[in-house]
Motif scaffolding. Structure first.
Motif, PDB file in Angstrom:
ATOM      1  N   HIS A  10       0.841  -1.200   0.000  1.00  0.00           N
ATOM      2  CA  HIS A  10       0.000   0.000   0.000  1.00  0.00           C
ATOM      3  C   HIS A  10       0.878   1.252   0.000  1.00  0.00           C
ATOM      4  CE1 HIS A  10      -3.882  -2.136   1.501  1.00  0.00           C
ATOM      5  NE2 HIS A  10      -3.068  -3.004   0.950  1.00  0.00           N
ATOM      6  N   ARG A  11       2.194   1.044   0.101  1.00  0.00           N
ATOM      7  CA  ARG A  11       3.133   2.178   0.129  1.00  0.00           C
ATOM      8  C   ARG A  11       4.073   2.066  -1.075  1.00  0.00           C
ATOM      9  NH1 ARG A  11       6.057   2.937   5.535  1.00  0.00           N
ATOM     10  NH2 ARG A  11       7.133   1.023   4.868  1.00  0.00           N
ATOM     11  N   LYS A  12       3.890   2.991  -2.013  1.00  0.00           N
ATOM     12  CA  LYS A  12       4.728   2.978  -3.221  1.00  0.00           C
ATOM     13  C   LYS A  12       6.182   3.270  -2.874  1.00  0.00           C
ATOM     14  CE  LYS A  12       3.443   5.342  -6.957  1.00  0.00           C
ATOM     15  NZ  LYS A  12       2.694   6.301  -7.800  1.00  0.00           N
ATOM     16  N   SER A  83       4.865  -8.729  -1.916  1.00  0.00           N
ATOM     17  CA  SER A  83       3.872  -8.181  -0.982  1.00  0.00           C
ATOM     18  C   SER A  83       4.499  -8.004   0.391  1.00  0.00           C
ATOM     19  CB  SER A  83       2.673  -9.130  -0.854  1.00  0.00           C
ATOM     20  OG  SER A  83       1.736  -8.612   0.088  1.00  0.00           O
ATOM     21  N   PRO A  84       4.149  -6.913   1.068  1.00  0.00           N
ATOM     22  CA  PRO A  84       4.449  -6.859   2.493  1.00  0.00           C
ATOM     23  C   PRO A  84       3.597  -7.899   3.210  1.00  0.00           C
ATOM     24  CG  PRO A  84       3.708  -4.711   1.684  1.00  0.00           C
ATOM     25  CD  PRO A  84       3.431  -5.716   0.605  1.00  0.00           C
ATOM     26  N   VAL A  85       4.040  -8.311   4.377  1.00  0.00           N
ATOM     27  CA  VAL A  85       3.248  -9.239   5.180  1.00  0.00           C
ATOM     28  C   VAL A  85       2.242  -8.424   5.988  1.00  0.00           C
ATOM     29  CG1 VAL A  85       3.331 -10.972   7.008  1.00  0.00           C
ATOM     30  CG2 VAL A  85       5.186 -10.840   5.330  1.00  0.00           C
ATOM     31  N   TYR A  86       0.965  -8.710   5.794  1.00  0.00           N
ATOM     32  CA  TYR A  86      -0.105  -8.119   6.604  1.00  0.00           C
ATOM     33  C   TYR A  86      -0.823  -9.286   7.286  1.00  0.00           C
ATOM     34  CZ  TYR A  86      -0.042  -3.350   4.510  1.00  0.00           C
ATOM     35  OH  TYR A  86       0.277  -2.080   4.111  1.00  0.00           O
ATOM     36  N   TRP A  87      -0.779  -9.319   8.579  1.00  0.00           N
ATOM     37  CA  TRP A  87      -1.430 -10.393   9.321  1.00  0.00           C
ATOM     38  C   TRP A  87      -0.999 -11.778   8.813  1.00  0.00           C
ATOM     39  CZ3 TRP A  87      -3.556  -9.364  13.828  1.00  0.00           C
ATOM     40  CH2 TRP A  87      -3.990  -8.067  14.069  1.00  0.00           C
ATOM     41  N   ALA A 122       8.500  -7.995   5.799  1.00  0.00           N
ATOM     42  CA  ALA A 122       7.719  -7.992   7.037  1.00  0.00           C
ATOM     43  C   ALA A 122       8.369  -7.094   8.081  1.00  0.00           C
ATOM     44  CB  ALA A 122       7.636  -9.417   7.587  1.00  0.00           C
ATOM     45  N   GLY A 123       7.571  -6.717   9.065  1.00  0.00           N
ATOM     46  CA  GLY A 123       8.113  -5.946  10.173  1.00  0.00           C
ATOM     47  C   GLY A 123       8.904  -6.830  11.121  1.00  0.00           C
ATOM     48  N   LEU A 124       8.365  -8.006  11.422  1.00  0.00           N
ATOM     49  CA  LEU A 124       8.918  -8.838  12.483  1.00  0.00           C
ATOM     50  C   LEU A 124       9.842  -9.913  11.933  1.00  0.00           C
ATOM     51  CD1 LEU A 124       5.580  -9.258  14.459  1.00  0.00           C
ATOM     52  CD2 LEU A 124       7.310  -7.458  14.686  1.00  0.00           C
ATOM     53  N   ASN A 126       9.627 -13.278  12.863  1.00  0.00           N
ATOM     54  CA  ASN A 126       8.795 -14.449  12.556  1.00  0.00           C
ATOM     55  C   ASN A 126       7.361 -13.964  12.386  1.00  0.00           C
ATOM     56  OD1 ASN A 126      10.951 -15.537  14.877  1.00  0.00           O
ATOM     57  ND2 ASN A 126      10.827 -16.726  13.001  1.00  0.00           N
ATOM     58  N   GLY A 127       7.192 -13.019  11.519  1.00  0.00           N
ATOM     59  CA  GLY A 127       5.909 -12.334  11.406  1.00  0.00           C
ATOM     60  C   GLY A 127       4.992 -12.898  10.354  1.00  0.00           C
ATOM     61  N   GLY A 128       5.319 -14.063   9.833  1.00  0.00           N
ATOM     62  CA  GLY A 128       4.436 -14.666   8.833  1.00  0.00           C
ATOM     63  C   GLY A 128       4.964 -14.589   7.417  1.00  0.00           C
ATOM     64  N   THR A 165      13.085  -8.410   6.576  1.00  0.00           N
ATOM     65  CA  THR A 165      12.465  -8.070   7.858  1.00  0.00           C
ATOM     66  C   THR A 165      13.073  -6.777   8.409  1.00  0.00           C
ATOM     67  OG1 THR A 165      12.222  -8.722  10.174  1.00  0.00           O
ATOM     68  CG2 THR A 165      14.123  -9.610   9.033  1.00  0.00           C
ATOM     69  N   MET A 166      12.286  -6.057   9.186  1.00  0.00           N
ATOM     70  CA  MET A 166      12.783  -4.832   9.819  1.00  0.00           C
ATOM     71  C   MET A 166      13.557  -5.138  11.105  1.00  0.00           C
ATOM     72  SD  MET A 166      11.936  -2.323   7.913  1.00  0.00           S
ATOM     73  CE  MET A 166      11.842  -0.782   8.821  1.00  0.00           C
ATOM     74  N   PHE A 167      13.412  -6.372  11.636  1.00  0.00           N
ATOM     75  CA  PHE A 167      14.146  -6.743  12.852  1.00  0.00           C
ATOM     76  C   PHE A 167      15.635  -6.687  12.584  1.00  0.00           C
ATOM     77  CE2 PHE A 167      12.124  -9.328  16.452  1.00  0.00           C
ATOM     78  CZ  PHE A 167      11.071  -8.450  16.554  1.00  0.00           C
TER      79      PHE A 167
HETATM   80  C1  FMN Z   1      -2.116  -3.722   8.427  1.00  0.00           C
HETATM   81  C2  FMN Z   1      -0.703  -4.192   8.626  1.00  0.00           C
HETATM   82  C3  FMN Z   1      -0.504  -5.503   9.039  1.00  0.00           C
HETATM   83  C4  FMN Z   1       0.800  -5.980   9.244  1.00  0.00           C
HETATM   84  N1  FMN Z   1       0.966  -7.272   9.647  1.00  0.00           N
HETATM   85  C5  FMN Z   1       2.225  -7.743   9.845  1.00  0.00           C
HETATM   86  C6  FMN Z   1       2.418  -9.103  10.251  1.00  0.00           C
HETATM   87  O1  FMN Z   1       1.489  -9.892  10.410  1.00  0.00           O
HETATM   88  N2  FMN Z   1       3.705  -9.520  10.452  1.00  0.00           N
HETATM   89  C7  FMN Z   1       4.792  -8.688  10.287  1.00  0.00           C
HETATM   90  O2  FMN Z   1       5.925  -9.133  10.472  1.00  0.00           O
HETATM   91  N3  FMN Z   1       4.623  -7.396   9.877  1.00  0.00           N
HETATM   92  C8  FMN Z   1       3.380  -6.909   9.646  1.00  0.00           C
HETATM   93  N4  FMN Z   1       3.205  -5.611   9.215  1.00  0.00           N
HETATM   94  C9  FMN Z   1       4.398  -4.789   8.913  1.00  0.00           C
HETATM   95  C10 FMN Z   1       4.737  -4.724   7.413  1.00  0.00           C
HETATM   96  O3  FMN Z   1       4.860  -6.016   6.866  1.00  0.00           O
HETATM   97  C11 FMN Z   1       6.057  -3.964   7.220  1.00  0.00           C
HETATM   98  O4  FMN Z   1       5.922  -2.666   7.701  1.00  0.00           O
HETATM   99  C12 FMN Z   1       6.551  -3.937   5.786  1.00  0.00           C
HETATM  100  O5  FMN Z   1       7.874  -3.479   5.780  1.00  0.00           O
HETATM  101  C13 FMN Z   1       5.725  -3.025   4.879  1.00  0.00           C
HETATM  102  O6  FMN Z   1       6.226  -3.111   3.555  1.00  0.00           O
HETATM  103  P1  FMN Z   1       6.279  -1.815   2.598  1.00  0.00           P
HETATM  104  O7  FMN Z   1       7.378  -0.936   3.144  1.00  0.00           O
HETATM  105  O8  FMN Z   1       6.602  -2.333   1.242  1.00  0.00           O
HETATM  106  O9  FMN Z   1       4.940  -1.179   2.664  1.00  0.00           O
HETATM  107  C14 FMN Z   1       1.921  -5.123   9.028  1.00  0.00           C
HETATM  108  C15 FMN Z   1       1.692  -3.799   8.592  1.00  0.00           C
HETATM  109  C16 FMN Z   1       0.397  -3.340   8.399  1.00  0.00           C
HETATM  110  C17 FMN Z   1       0.186  -1.912   7.925  1.00  0.00           C
END
Ligand code: FMN
Length: 208
Positions: A10-12, A83-87, A122-124, A126-128, A165-167
């Motif tokens: 969702h972030r270009k 894709s970023p990991v969302y949930w 992903a952010g984490l 082991n975030g999926g 991952t951001m970790f």
């Molecule tokens: C709605 C939402 C749900 C997310 N769920 C997860 C998640 O389940 N596990 C995880 O590790 N990070 C999660 N994140 C963090 C994103 O994966 C992370 O910020 C990623 O770097 C975003 O990618 P982008 O910079 O390309 O947008 C979530 C972020 C958002 C906004």
């Protein structure tokens, strides 16, 4: 040889886009023409579940941008989805796009024989990531693409698609975070390998 990258973030231009661009830059160095598509730039309506695509290679929705995206996919020799990991999953944007490609698959696999790759961020720690990666990879395989991973002959340590991952690490007992995927050297190396492997596979299949 054309390689198309499709970003479901969702972030270009952010982490997932940087990873996809690293795949494309390496593919371009190996001779490919490349394009990065940001799904946020496109109007993609949700699938209506009308099931027209069960019998015909056709979607009943005509008044959105899915036709433009389909043309790009049909013209490509390789498609890498990110894709970023969302949930622990792909984003809603990516899933909506995936649903709308059903007409390219149900009656006949129109993308059959192309080369596919997958990227997640992903952010984490082991975030999926692996769930999200598996969803993209399963989609590509179901669409008939030949899946390429990040492994190379010199070093067999990589497996599957590219994951960032951001970790970062523990510093004085506190978790430290990367400022962005540009600090994740392993993820970027995986992306470059994916780019190289996609070009190599396209050549091996005689597509270019
Ligand atoms: C709605 C939402 C749900 C997310 N769920 C997860 C998640 O389940 N596990 C995880 O590790 N990070 C999660 N994140 C963090 C994103 O994966 C992370 O910020 C990623 O770097 C975003 O990618 P982008 O910079 O390309 O947008 C979530 C972020 C958002 C906004």
């Amino acid at each position: 040889m054309n390689i198309l990258a499709i970003n479901g973030s969702h972030r270009k231009g952010k982490n997932t886009a940087v990873m996809l661009q690293a795949v494309l830059d390496e593919a371009a160095r190996a001779g490919a023409e490349t394009e990065l598509v940001e799904l946020t730039d496109y109007n993609i309506k949700p699938c209506l579940a009308c099931n027209r695509c069960l019998g015909k290679t056709e979607c009943s929705i005509k008044d959105d941008d899915m036709g433009v995206l389909a043309e790009k996919m049909l013209a490509a020799d390789g498609i890498v989805l990110g894709s970023p990991v969302y949930w622990s999953n792909v984003t809603g944007l990516m899933k909506n796009f995936i649903d709308r490609t059903r007409w390219m698959h149900m009656a006949r696999n129109l993308l059959h024989g192309k080369v596919g790759g997958a990227v997640t961020h992903a952010g984490l720690r082991n975030g999926g990531q692996e769930h999200a990666l598996a969803i993209i990879e399963r989609f590509l395989v179901a669409q008939g693409l030949i899946l390429v991973d990040t492994r190379d002959q010199e070093s067999g340590i990589c497996n599957g698609g590219a994951m960032g991952t951001m970790f970062n690490n523990l510093e004085e007992g506190k978790i430290s975070w990367k400022r962005g995927v540009h600090e994740d050297l392993l993820a970027l190396e995986e992306c470059r390998r994916l780019g190289r492997n996609m070009v190599e596979m396209i050549k091996r299949l005689g597509r270019a």
